[in-house]
Motif scaffolding. Structure first.
Motif, PDB file in Angstrom:
ATOM      1  N   GLY A   1      22.942  40.982  36.722  1.00  0.00           N
ATOM      2  CA  GLY A   1      23.586  41.926  35.672  1.00  0.00           C
ATOM      3  C   GLY A   1      25.060  41.801  35.885  1.00  0.00           C
ATOM      4  N   ILE A   2      25.479  41.938  37.319  1.00  0.00           N
ATOM      5  CA  ILE A   2      26.756  41.884  37.882  1.00  0.00           C
ATOM      6  C   ILE A   2      27.194  40.478  37.890  1.00  0.00           C
TER       7      ILE A   2
ATOM      8  N   THR B   1      27.453  42.884  47.331  1.00  0.00           N
ATOM      9  CA  THR B   1      28.600  42.702  46.541  1.00  0.00           C
ATOM     10  C   THR B   1      29.713  42.657  47.357  1.00  0.00           C
ATOM     11  N   TRP B   2      29.783  43.817  47.996  1.00  0.00           N
ATOM     12  CA  TRP B   2      31.135  44.344  48.634  1.00  0.00           C
ATOM     13  C   TRP B   2      31.554  43.156  49.845  1.00  0.00           C
TER      14      TRP B   2
ATOM     15  N   TRP C   1      37.225  46.498  56.537  1.00  0.00           N
ATOM     16  CA  TRP C   1      36.831  47.794  56.105  1.00  0.00           C
ATOM     17  C   TRP C   1      37.339  48.223  54.777  1.00  0.00           C
ATOM     18  N   TRP C   2      38.559  47.878  54.690  1.00  0.00           N
ATOM     19  CA  TRP C   2      39.453  48.292  53.406  1.00  0.00           C
ATOM     20  C   TRP C   2      38.814  47.421  52.289  1.00  0.00           C
ATOM     21  N   ALA C   3      38.565  45.946  52.621  1.00  0.00           N
ATOM     22  CA  ALA C   3      38.084  45.142  51.544  1.00  0.00           C
ATOM     23  C   ALA C   3      36.586  45.352  51.285  1.00  0.00           C
ATOM     24  N   HIS C   4      35.810  45.879  52.178  1.00  0.00           N
ATOM     25  CA  HIS C   4      34.405  46.058  51.906  1.00  0.00           C
ATOM     26  C   HIS C   4      34.089  47.208  51.002  1.00  0.00           C
ATOM     27  N   MET C   5      34.778  48.266  51.547  1.00  0.00           N
ATOM     28  CA  MET C   5      34.667  49.633  50.822  1.00  0.00           C
ATOM     29  C   MET C   5      35.800  50.508  50.418  1.00  0.00           C
ATOM     30  N   GLY C   6      36.625  50.583  51.453  1.00  0.00           N
ATOM     31  CA  GLY C   6      37.869  51.550  51.645  1.00  0.00           C
ATOM     32  C   GLY C   6      38.583  51.505  50.260  1.00  0.00           C
ATOM     33  N   TRP C   7      38.992  50.388  49.651  1.00  0.00           N
ATOM     34  CA  TRP C   7      39.805  50.257  48.559  1.00  0.00           C
ATOM     35  C   TRP C   7      39.176  51.080  47.478  1.00  0.00           C
TER      36      TRP C   7
END
Length: 326
Positions: free
Chosen positions: A84-85, A237-238, A158-164
């Motif tokens: 779906g994604i 996904t991240w 870390w930022w690119a994976h989920m911090g953003w």
């Protein structure tokens, strides 16, 4: 990137029409372009609760076992929502890799929403902005945001994976997804994200309960088919944002650092062949080289044969060769 002609092709970003009414200038989800404290708390819960289940999955499986019903429900829900994604949110709505019938368009929007990765319009706007500024200033989630030293890259990953996702400043939806903001059905589906999330989380429990006819079966299916499945899909996904922009082979020319990471190919449904994607964003197939598994492309092909989608942008040999790295 530009928006393709015709109401059924999803396209890329365009500048907002000055004549747009006030309603379309609001966020398609909550009415603003800044993320409030309540939204960030809710986001944290949606991330931490499934992640806690993912961490607990190993000892739970070791101590209590994993039933066949749990396994079947988890695998089925994982690949349904993953596609779906990849097919819906990404290759169709974000990049316009094919045209879809109106019913198919609605199905892709809803099934993508079941992945619990955010409302449709928000997801598409963020991703189009990512492509516009990929690994440069303005990219919402580049791992190279803080520099190229090892400490800077660790912080950037870390930022690119989920911090953003916790950044207060949000991507302007009317600027980057005007086609979806101005589509009443897509706005409605995007605003009903809470409903699709509820269905996505409760459906495995319902199936598990009906099959086992026990509350324990429903609870077990909820743990595996809802919490563990959502957490695993989120982190896969991240990882396309983080890992695939930091490492991997780069056989094609792109203006960023996107790479191919083979060991994520199956779980990402073909999205980890990320170098070709950034070299040719509208291509319906990302895994174009021999042996590159891309289940999303295979699914699009089946949809095409069934007549549900058309004008698919399949890469040909000449197009692939033109994008080869020197």
């Amino acid at each position: 990137m530009t928006i393709q002609a015709g109401e059924e092709r999803a396209g890329a970003a365009a500048l907002p029409d000055p004549s747009a009414d006030a309603a379309t200038r609001l966020s398609a989800t909550r009415g603003g372009e800044k993320q409030g404290l309540a939204e960030r708390i809710a986001l944290a819960l949606f991330i931490l609760v499934p992640f806690a289940a993912l961490v607990a999955a190993v000892p739970v499986a070791w101590g209590w076992g994993l039933g066949w019903t749990d396994l079947a429900v988890t695998v089925a829900m994982y690949f349904l929502t993953c596609h779906g994604i990849t097919v819906g949110y990404h290759r169709y709505f974000t990049h316009g890799a094919f045209k879809a019938s109106r019913p198919m368009r609605l199905v892709l929007a809803i099934v993508g929403s079941l992945a619990v990765e955010g409302p449709l319009v928000r997801w598409v706007a963020d991703h189009r902005k990512h492509h516009r500024f990929s690994d440069k200033d303005g990219d919402p989630h580049s791992p190279w945001r803080y520099g190229e030293s090892v400490p800077a890259l660790i912080k950037g990953l870390w930022w690119a994976h989920m911090g953003w996702m916790f950044d207060e400043e949000q991507t302007p939806q009317l600027k980057y997804a005007p086609d979806l903001v101005r589509d009443p059905a897509m706005r409605r589906i995007s605003r009903l994200f809470w409903l699709w999330t509820t269905i996505s989380l409760l459906l495995p429990a319902l199936v598990g309960g009906l099959v086992s006819l026990e509350w324990e079966g429903a609870l077990s299916a909820f743990f595996w088919g809802s919490l563990v499945r959502v957490a695993l899909l989120h982190h896969v996904t991240w990882s396309i944002n983080s890992i695939c922009h930091a490492v991997g082979r780069r056989p094609f020319r792109s203006r960023d650092r996107s790479g191919n990471v083979w060991w994520l190919a199956v779980l990402s449904c073909g999205e980890s062949w990320h170098n070709l994607h950034h070299a040719d964003p509208t291509s319906a197939r990302h895994g174009v080289l021999r042996g590159q598994i891309d289940s999303s492309a295979r699914l699009i092909r089946w949809f095409e044969l069934a007549g549900w989608v058309r004008e698919v942008r399949w890469p040909d040999a000449q197009r692939i060769a033109a994008r080869r790295a020197a």
